[in-house]
Design a protein around this motif. Structure first.
Motif, PDB file in Angstrom:
ATOM      1  N   GLU A  14       1.002  -0.837   0.410  1.00  0.00           N
ATOM      2  CA  GLU A  14      -0.137   0.232  -0.210  1.00  0.00           C
ATOM      3  C   GLU A  14       1.011   1.499  -0.066  1.00  0.00           C
ATOM      4  OE1 GLU A  14      -2.575  -0.641   3.069  1.00  0.00           O
ATOM      5  OE2 GLU A  14      -4.434  -1.891   1.621  1.00  0.00           O
ATOM      6  N   GLY A  15       1.575   0.827  -1.074  1.00  0.00           N
ATOM      7  CA  GLY A  15       2.952   2.376  -0.772  1.00  0.00           C
ATOM      8  C   GLY A  15       3.603   2.529   0.268  1.00  0.00           C
ATOM      9  N   ARG A  16       3.431   1.473   1.296  1.00  0.00           N
ATOM     10  CA  ARG A  16       4.603   1.563   2.494  1.00  0.00           C
ATOM     11  C   ARG A  16       6.014   0.813   1.704  1.00  0.00           C
ATOM     12  NH1 ARG A  16       3.448   0.426   8.656  1.00  0.00           N
ATOM     13  NH2 ARG A  16       5.304   0.763   8.844  1.00  0.00           N
ATOM     14  N   PHE A  17       7.046   1.496   3.134  1.00  0.00           N
ATOM     15  CA  PHE A  17       7.874   0.621   2.848  1.00  0.00           C
ATOM     16  C   PHE A  17       7.888  -0.253   4.083  1.00  0.00           C
ATOM     17  CE2 PHE A  17      11.988  -0.708   3.697  1.00  0.00           C
ATOM     18  CZ  PHE A  17      12.670  -1.527   2.811  1.00  0.00           C
ATOM     19  N   TYR A  18       7.946  -1.499   4.194  1.00  0.00           N
ATOM     20  CA  TYR A  18       8.234  -2.206   5.788  1.00  0.00           C
ATOM     21  C   TYR A  18       9.557  -2.701   5.563  1.00  0.00           C
ATOM     22  CZ  TYR A  18       2.718  -2.443   6.313  1.00  0.00           C
ATOM     23  OH  TYR A  18       2.265  -1.195   6.127  1.00  0.00           O
ATOM     24  N   THR A  19      10.120  -2.721   7.029  1.00  0.00           N
ATOM     25  CA  THR A  19      11.830  -2.896   7.030  1.00  0.00           C
ATOM     26  C   THR A  19      11.530  -4.754   7.712  1.00  0.00           C
ATOM     27  OG1 THR A  19      11.632  -2.820   9.124  1.00  0.00           O
ATOM     28  CG2 THR A  19      13.046  -0.887   7.640  1.00  0.00           C
ATOM     29  N   PRO A  20      12.508  -5.784   6.919  1.00  0.00           N
ATOM     30  CA  PRO A  20      12.321  -6.821   7.934  1.00  0.00           C
ATOM     31  C   PRO A  20      11.950  -6.230   9.198  1.00  0.00           C
ATOM     32  CG  PRO A  20      14.705  -6.471   6.905  1.00  0.00           C
ATOM     33  CD  PRO A  20      14.404  -5.543   7.098  1.00  0.00           C
ATOM     34  N   ASP A  21      12.213  -6.180  10.548  1.00  0.00           N
ATOM     35  CA  ASP A  21      11.503  -5.817  11.658  1.00  0.00           C
ATOM     36  C   ASP A  21      10.106  -5.952  11.997  1.00  0.00           C
ATOM     37  OD1 ASP A  21      13.871  -6.344  12.718  1.00  0.00           O
ATOM     38  OD2 ASP A  21      14.688  -4.191  13.039  1.00  0.00           O
ATOM     39  N   GLU A  22       9.533  -4.881  10.556  1.00  0.00           N
ATOM     40  CA  GLU A  22       8.229  -5.207  10.706  1.00  0.00           C
ATOM     41  C   GLU A  22       7.728  -5.644   9.681  1.00  0.00           C
ATOM     42  OE1 GLU A  22       8.341   0.181  10.564  1.00  0.00           O
ATOM     43  OE2 GLU A  22       8.958  -1.380   8.352  1.00  0.00           O
ATOM     44  N   PHE A  23       7.831  -7.004   8.924  1.00  0.00           N
ATOM     45  CA  PHE A  23       6.966  -8.108   8.316  1.00  0.00           C
ATOM     46  C   PHE A  23       6.496  -8.586   9.603  1.00  0.00           C
ATOM     47  CE2 PHE A  23       9.886  -7.590   4.963  1.00  0.00           C
ATOM     48  CZ  PHE A  23       9.131  -8.489   4.098  1.00  0.00           C
ATOM     49  N   LYS A  24       6.702  -8.774  10.832  1.00  0.00           N
ATOM     50  CA  LYS A  24       5.196  -9.352  11.704  1.00  0.00           C
ATOM     51  C   LYS A  24       4.023  -8.793  11.425  1.00  0.00           C
ATOM     52  CE  LYS A  24       4.825 -11.256  16.605  1.00  0.00           C
ATOM     53  NZ  LYS A  24       4.844 -10.660  18.067  1.00  0.00           N
ATOM     54  N   SER A  25       3.783  -8.123  11.463  1.00  0.00           N
ATOM     55  CA  SER A  25       2.458  -7.374  11.223  1.00  0.00           C
ATOM     56  C   SER A  25       1.780  -7.516  10.280  1.00  0.00           C
ATOM     57  CB  SER A  25       2.766  -5.545  11.158  1.00  0.00           C
ATOM     58  OG  SER A  25       3.607  -4.640  10.250  1.00  0.00           O
ATOM     59  N   LEU A  26       3.361  -8.273   8.815  1.00  0.00           N
ATOM     60  CA  LEU A  26       2.455  -8.358   7.304  1.00  0.00           C
ATOM     61  C   LEU A  26       2.048  -9.749   7.869  1.00  0.00           C
ATOM     62  CD1 LEU A  26       5.096  -6.358   4.923  1.00  0.00           C
ATOM     63  CD2 LEU A  26       2.584  -5.760   5.575  1.00  0.00           C
ATOM     64  N   GLU A  27       2.922 -10.332   8.703  1.00  0.00           N
ATOM     65  CA  GLU A  27       2.480 -11.792   8.622  1.00  0.00           C
ATOM     66  C   GLU A  27       1.662 -12.124   9.381  1.00  0.00           C
ATOM     67  OE1 GLU A  27       6.349 -14.019   8.253  1.00  0.00           O
ATOM     68  OE2 GLU A  27       7.058 -12.410   9.277  1.00  0.00           O
ATOM     69  N   THR A  28       1.058 -11.256  10.136  1.00  0.00           N
ATOM     70  CA  THR A  28      -0.335 -11.444  11.151  1.00  0.00           C
ATOM     71  C   THR A  28      -1.954 -10.640  10.609  1.00  0.00           C
ATOM     72  OG1 THR A  28       0.778  -9.726  12.393  1.00  0.00           O
ATOM     73  CG2 THR A  28       0.787 -11.703  13.735  1.00  0.00           C
ATOM     74  N   MET A  29      -1.496 -10.135   9.918  1.00  0.00           N
ATOM     75  CA  MET A  29      -2.738  -9.649   9.217  1.00  0.00           C
ATOM     76  C   MET A  29      -3.517 -10.346   9.004  1.00  0.00           C
ATOM     77  SD  MET A  29      -1.300  -7.200   6.469  1.00  0.00           S
ATOM     78  CE  MET A  29      -3.191  -7.237   5.473  1.00  0.00           C
ATOM     79  N   PRO A  30      -5.485 -10.161   9.031  1.00  0.00           N
ATOM     80  CA  PRO A  30      -6.006 -11.021   9.613  1.00  0.00           C
ATOM     81  C   PRO A  30      -6.375 -11.146   7.824  1.00  0.00           C
ATOM     82  CG  PRO A  30      -6.839  -8.953  10.360  1.00  0.00           C
ATOM     83  CD  PRO A  30      -5.670  -8.525   9.702  1.00  0.00           C
ATOM     84  N   SER A  31      -6.816 -12.874   7.486  1.00  0.00           N
ATOM     85  CA  SER A  31      -7.582 -13.101   6.761  1.00  0.00           C
ATOM     86  C   SER A  31      -9.180 -12.289   6.018  1.00  0.00           C
ATOM     87  CB  SER A  31      -7.270 -14.124   5.894  1.00  0.00           C
ATOM     88  OG  SER A  31      -8.676 -14.791   7.042  1.00  0.00           O
ATOM     89  N   ARG A  32      -8.692 -12.141   4.630  1.00  0.00           N
ATOM     90  CA  ARG A  32      -9.984 -11.722   4.024  1.00  0.00           C
ATOM     91  C   ARG A  32     -12.186 -12.177   4.769  1.00  0.00           C
ATOM     92  NH1 ARG A  32     -11.715 -11.456  -2.399  1.00  0.00           N
ATOM     93  NH2 ARG A  32      -9.598 -10.676  -1.933  1.00  0.00           N
ATOM     94  N   ALA A  33     -11.626 -13.895   5.320  1.00  0.00           N
ATOM     95  CA  ALA A  33     -12.494 -14.362   6.031  1.00  0.00           C
ATOM     96  C   ALA A  33     -13.112 -13.468   7.524  1.00  0.00           C
ATOM     97  CB  ALA A  33     -12.490 -15.571   6.137  1.00  0.00           C
ATOM     98  N   GLU A  34     -11.389 -13.529   8.161  1.00  0.00           N
ATOM     99  CA  GLU A  34     -11.925 -13.012   9.667  1.00  0.00           C
ATOM    100  C   GLU A  34     -12.043 -11.472   9.504  1.00  0.00           C
ATOM    101  OE1 GLU A  34      -7.671 -15.573  11.122  1.00  0.00           O
ATOM    102  OE2 GLU A  34      -7.473 -13.583   9.888  1.00  0.00           O
TER     103      GLU A  34
END
Length: 234
Positions: free
Chosen positions: A166-186
């Motif tokens: 979404e236009g924002r850069f994520y560092t390796p330390d910030e990947f947890k927020s990407l990996e824990t995003m809820p699924s569409r169904a959730e």
């Protein structure tokens, strides 16, 4: 009295020869002498063909990256230094059908993203990167396969080098927020529950990130369509 013809020597000495004139005179006197001065290096036909093929491959890679960016939701870099071809192939096989892993030079990827929102990936354009293109909103599902391989092969040094979402850069330390995003169904379940809850829950839902709000509206519209369709059938 006969007139005698007298020759007087020229009072002016001859002009010194230039280097070009001296070289020409030398070649004239000895046509077999080696030419002086630097020679121009001529390229062989094989060298020219190889250069043309290399340029064509680079252009093809840039075009491939541009095609992958179309409809893409996330681009991530993975340090693949030391990985074997078989390991990369295993990662590709484990990825969802909506994701693709490409090995491309940083300079070519930089050229492909230039002037686009994906140019935020610039901090990753160093080292040896494989590039993950995710064409789905299910971001955690796309990142999970590599994490599993990383744990299985103990590849601590082969981490994600960064990502753009979404236009924002994520560092390796910030990947947890990407990996824990809820699924569409959730998200749908959570949002529909919030819409049926008191107003304070709806307000907190609307204060969520833009992506969540959009999914809220989509889910609510879908719910209304299903209810109206059921009422018409009755």
């Amino acid at each position: 009295m006969e007139a005698s013809l007298c020759c007087f020597p020229n009072s002016k000495p001859p002009a010194p020869r230039t280097q070009t004139q001296s070289l020409a005179l030398t070649r004239l006197c000895n046509p077999f002498s080696a030419p002086c001065g630097p020679r121009r290096k001529t390229l062989s036909s094989n060298t020219i063909v190889r250069a043309a093929i290399s340029r064509a491959k680079k252009e093809e890679t840039v075009e491939t990256v541009k095609q992958q960016l179309e409809g893409c939701h996330l681009v991530a870099g993975i340090c693949y230094k030391g990985l074997t071809v078989k390991q990369l192939q295993n990662i590709r096989t484990a990825l969802p059908s909506t994701s693709r892993l490409i090995v491309a030079k940083n300079t070519l990827v930089g050229k492909a993203v230039e002037g686009t929102p994906w140019a935020a990936i610039a901090p990753c354009l160093k080292g040896m990167n494989a590039w993950l293109f995710v064409h789905s909103e299910e971001i955690p599902e796309a990142l999970k396969p590599y994490r599993a391989f990383q744990r299985e092969w103990k590849l601590e040094d082969n981490d994600f080098t960064g990502a753009v979402f979404e236009g924002r850069f994520y560092t390796p330390d910030e990947f947890k927020s990407l990996e824990t995003m809820p699924s569409r169904a959730e998200l749908y379940a959570k949002i529909l529950g919030a819409l049926q809850s008191p107003a304070i829950s709806l307000v907190s839902t609307l204060q969520a990130p833009a992506r969540d709000v959009v999914l809220v509206l989509k889910a609510y519209v879908k719910k209304l369509e299903e209810e109206s369709g059921g009422a018409a059938a009755a």
